[in-house]
Design an enzyme around this catalytic site. Structure first.
Site, PDB file in Angstrom:
ATOM      1  N   HIS A 137     -18.037  12.947  -2.074  1.00 51.97           N
ATOM      2  CA  HIS A 137     -19.448  12.656  -2.272  1.00 51.97           C
ATOM      3  C   HIS A 137     -19.574  13.124  -3.598  1.00 51.97           C
ATOM      4  O   HIS A 137     -19.341  14.193  -4.106  1.00 51.97           O
ATOM      5  CB  HIS A 137     -20.541  12.992  -1.105  1.00 51.97           C
ATOM      6  CG  HIS A 137     -21.894  12.646  -1.516  1.00 51.97           C
ATOM      7  ND1 HIS A 137     -22.360  11.694  -1.279  1.00 51.97           N
ATOM      8  CD2 HIS A 137     -22.673  13.470  -2.060  1.00 51.97           C
ATOM      9  CE1 HIS A 137     -23.648  11.682  -1.950  1.00 51.97           C
ATOM     10  NE2 HIS A 137     -23.955  12.641  -2.291  1.00 51.97           N
ATOM     11  N   ASP A 146     -33.512  11.164   7.837  1.00 52.06           N
ATOM     12  CA  ASP A 146     -33.193  11.537   6.438  1.00 52.06           C
ATOM     13  C   ASP A 146     -34.008  10.335   5.701  1.00 52.06           C
ATOM     14  O   ASP A 146     -34.547  10.482   4.552  1.00 52.06           O
ATOM     15  CB  ASP A 146     -31.934  11.644   6.057  1.00 52.06           C
ATOM     16  CG  ASP A 146     -31.800  11.816   4.563  1.00 52.06           C
ATOM     17  OD1 ASP A 146     -32.387  12.811   3.985  1.00 52.06           O
ATOM     18  OD2 ASP A 146     -31.397  10.891   3.946  1.00 52.06           O
ATOM     19  N   ARG A 162     -40.695  12.264   0.538  1.00 49.25           N
ATOM     20  CA  ARG A 162     -40.498  13.139  -0.499  1.00 49.25           C
ATOM     21  C   ARG A 162     -40.525  12.720  -1.859  1.00 49.25           C
ATOM     22  O   ARG A 162     -40.992  13.294  -2.675  1.00 49.25           O
ATOM     23  CB  ARG A 162     -39.137  13.862  -0.453  1.00 49.25           C
ATOM     24  CG  ARG A 162     -39.051  14.999   0.797  1.00 49.25           C
ATOM     25  CD  ARG A 162     -37.575  15.252   1.111  1.00 49.25           C
ATOM     26  NE  ARG A 162     -36.755  15.558   0.037  1.00 49.25           N
ATOM     27  CZ  ARG A 162     -35.560  15.701  -0.303  1.00 49.25           C
ATOM     28  NH1 ARG A 162     -34.839  14.969   0.741  1.00 49.25           N
ATOM     29  NH2 ARG A 162     -34.861  15.931  -1.271  1.00 49.25           N
ATOM     30  N   SER A 221     -30.492  16.803   3.253  1.00 55.01           N
ATOM     31  CA  SER A 221     -30.367  15.434   3.304  1.00 55.01           C
ATOM     32  C   SER A 221     -28.878  14.726   2.972  1.00 55.01           C
ATOM     33  O   SER A 221     -28.602  13.927   3.713  1.00 55.01           O
ATOM     34  CB  SER A 221     -31.350  14.840   2.179  1.00 55.01           C
ATOM     35  OG  SER A 221     -31.185  13.443   1.778  1.00 55.01           O
TER      36      SER A 221
HETATM   37  N1  URA Z   1     -29.396  12.526  -2.517  1.00 53.90           N
HETATM   38  C1  URA Z   1     -29.627  12.252  -1.289  1.00 53.90           C
HETATM   39  O1  URA Z   1     -29.166  11.751  -0.513  1.00 53.90           O
HETATM   40  N2  URA Z   1     -30.843  13.157  -0.989  1.00 53.90           N
HETATM   41  C2  URA Z   1     -31.306  13.967  -1.877  1.00 53.90           C
HETATM   42  O2  URA Z   1     -32.486  14.701  -1.367  1.00 53.90           O
HETATM   43  C3  URA Z   1     -31.074  13.814  -3.134  1.00 53.90           C
HETATM   44  C4  URA Z   1     -30.087  13.206  -3.631  1.00 53.90           C
END
Ligand code: URA
Length: 434
Positions: free
Chosen positions: A82, A161, A168, A183
């Site tokens: 990732h 999330d 957020r 997250s």
């Molecule tokens: N990428 C995500 O998946 N979550 C975040 O909070 C910030 C970047």
């Protein structure tokens, strides 16, 4: 238990219990906690932080809020990779086939681009015919058959999330390390891999502009992965300038193909070999990182990595001719130069502006539903430390609409800063955190 008590506890800097965190995520996912209370708690977390145990509890609760992918049908250790995002970051498209050509299974769920970065799914979708909307059976069948498959991330993983991230985004609570780490890791854990390799970017083209925060984010995510029993390693990479030469979906795919064909830019090759070497290590291959890097280089030299990419493109219904003739991916109608108006050495690049210019040309999304023009982008001719003469092109803009292209010239030109004195070239890799 009620949400008001939980908000007050976090406001008063108390450590939340596992039960309190589970209650919040469960009830919020069900729609039983209104957004105004959830935002209040998020702000308290943003201001007061979270302990390691709280971050772990939050991550696990978010994993449980959605489906968890089962990759156990695929033999071998599955390693996911990732990136926290960057400009010109085509690493996944290079590393995945290289690693697969070493016999390590690659089952990757990836995201689309949002904001000023482009996602791997959009980059691959620029190949005519290529399909990333596979169902789980086809995805797993492909990995078992040819060792590699990439599909768009399922909408059903880490559902809490998704809801919290949207909240957020509009409540000033994105930039919190506990919230970002939980997250990202909740989605990675739910994606089913056994081990996780993270590329944490920092600098003017990254989510984390500052090296200290990038390091803290990396360490927090590594701790979460290790605590849930999924060995995790993070590589900190420099995004103070774009990676490689091209930014934009089809142009980056072209560059990834050229890299696999042995025509890669040095910075892209270095990052890909190192990340690939750590993926192999996590999968239990090789004696050392140096040996693994040599093995991956040999897969470039022998053409096996490129052949694996071609097989992967065909298997996902893409026109594999582009792998033999990467120029077919350069399709924009206009190629406009951005010339320097000074003499000097490149000292700084406002890298996000380059990503934003590609979005303005139509190559990215401002909203999830936006259509993407895969063929627009920017070619970066000069990097930090390079000498530039007045009138020399520092970039080229690839546009399908000449007016839109011309509108980016000044912004792009002003994103380069110059010095009269020589400037040191920057390193791609800052550190490894494991
Ligand atoms: N990428 C995500 O998946 N979550 C975040 O909070 C910030 C970047």
């Amino acid at each position: 238990m009620n949400i008001n008590e939980i908000i007050k506890a976090k406001r008063d800097q108390k450590e939340l219990t596992t039960e309190q965190i589970n209650f919040f995520i469960h009830e919020y996912s069900l729609g039983n906690i209104p957004d105004y209370q959830a935002s209040s708690l998020l702000m308290a977390i943003y201001l007061n932080g979270m302990s390691e145990q709280e971050i772990l509890d939050l991550t696990v609760a978010m994993v449980k809020s959605g489906e968890v992918v089962d990759l156990s049908d695929i033999p071998g250790i599955k390693v996911d990779k990732h990136s926290t995002g960057g400009i010109g970051d085509k690493v996944t498209m290079v590393v995945m086939p290289l690693v697969a050509s070493c016999g390590v299974p690659v089952a990757k769920m990836s995201g689309r681009g949002l904001g000023y970065t482009q996602g791997t799914i959009d980059k691959l979708d620029s190949i005519p015919g290529f399909r990333t909307n596979l169902d789980m059976d086809e995805f797993i069948r492909n990995v078992k058959r040819i060792g590699i498959s990439i599909m768009g991330q399922s909408e059903n993983i880490a559902i809490a999330d998704k809801k919290l991230y949207a909240l957020r985004d509009v409540t000033g609570t994105v930039e919190s390390i506990p919230l970002i780490a939980s997250s990202i890791m909740s989605k990675k854990i739910a994606s089913g891999a056994d081990k996780i390799l993270l590329e944490v970017t920092y600098g003017s083209g990254a989510f984390m502009e500052n090296e200290i925060r990038a390091r803290r984010l990396a360490q927090t995510m590594v701790n979460i992965g290790n605590m849930v029993g999924k060995e995790t390693i993070a590589v900190l990479t420099n995004m103070n300038q774009p990676l490689g030469r091209f930014v934009g979906n089809s142009l980056e795919t072209k560059e990834a193909i050229d890299t696999l064909a042995g025509r890669g830019e040095k910075d892209v090759v270095n990052v890909c070999l190192l990340l690939g070497a750590y993926m192999l290590k996590l999968a239990g291959h090789g004696e050392s990182i140096t040996t693994n890097m040599k093995l991956l280089q040999s897969k470039i030299d022998s053409g096996e990595g490129l052949a694996k990419f071609k097989e992967f493109v065909s298997r996902q219904w893409g026109e594999s001719r582009v792998v033999d003739e990467s120029e077919l991916l350069v399709k924009a109608k206009y190629k406009l130069p951005v010339n320097s108006i000074v003499n000097g050495y490149v000292s700084e690049i406002e890298t996000k502006n380059i990503g934003q210019a590609v979005v303005n040309l139509g190559g990215g999304r401002l909203k999830k539903e936006d259509e993407v023009d895969y063929y627009v982008g920017v070619e970066v001719m000069k990097k930090i430390g390079d000498k530039v003469s007045m009138g020399e092109p520092i970039m080229y803009i690839y546009a399908n609409d000449e007016t839109k292209g011309l509108m980016q010239v000044e912004t792009l030109r002003s994103s380069f800063k110059f010095s009269n004195e020589p400037v040191e070239k920057s390193k791609e890799i800052l550190d490894i955190i494991d």
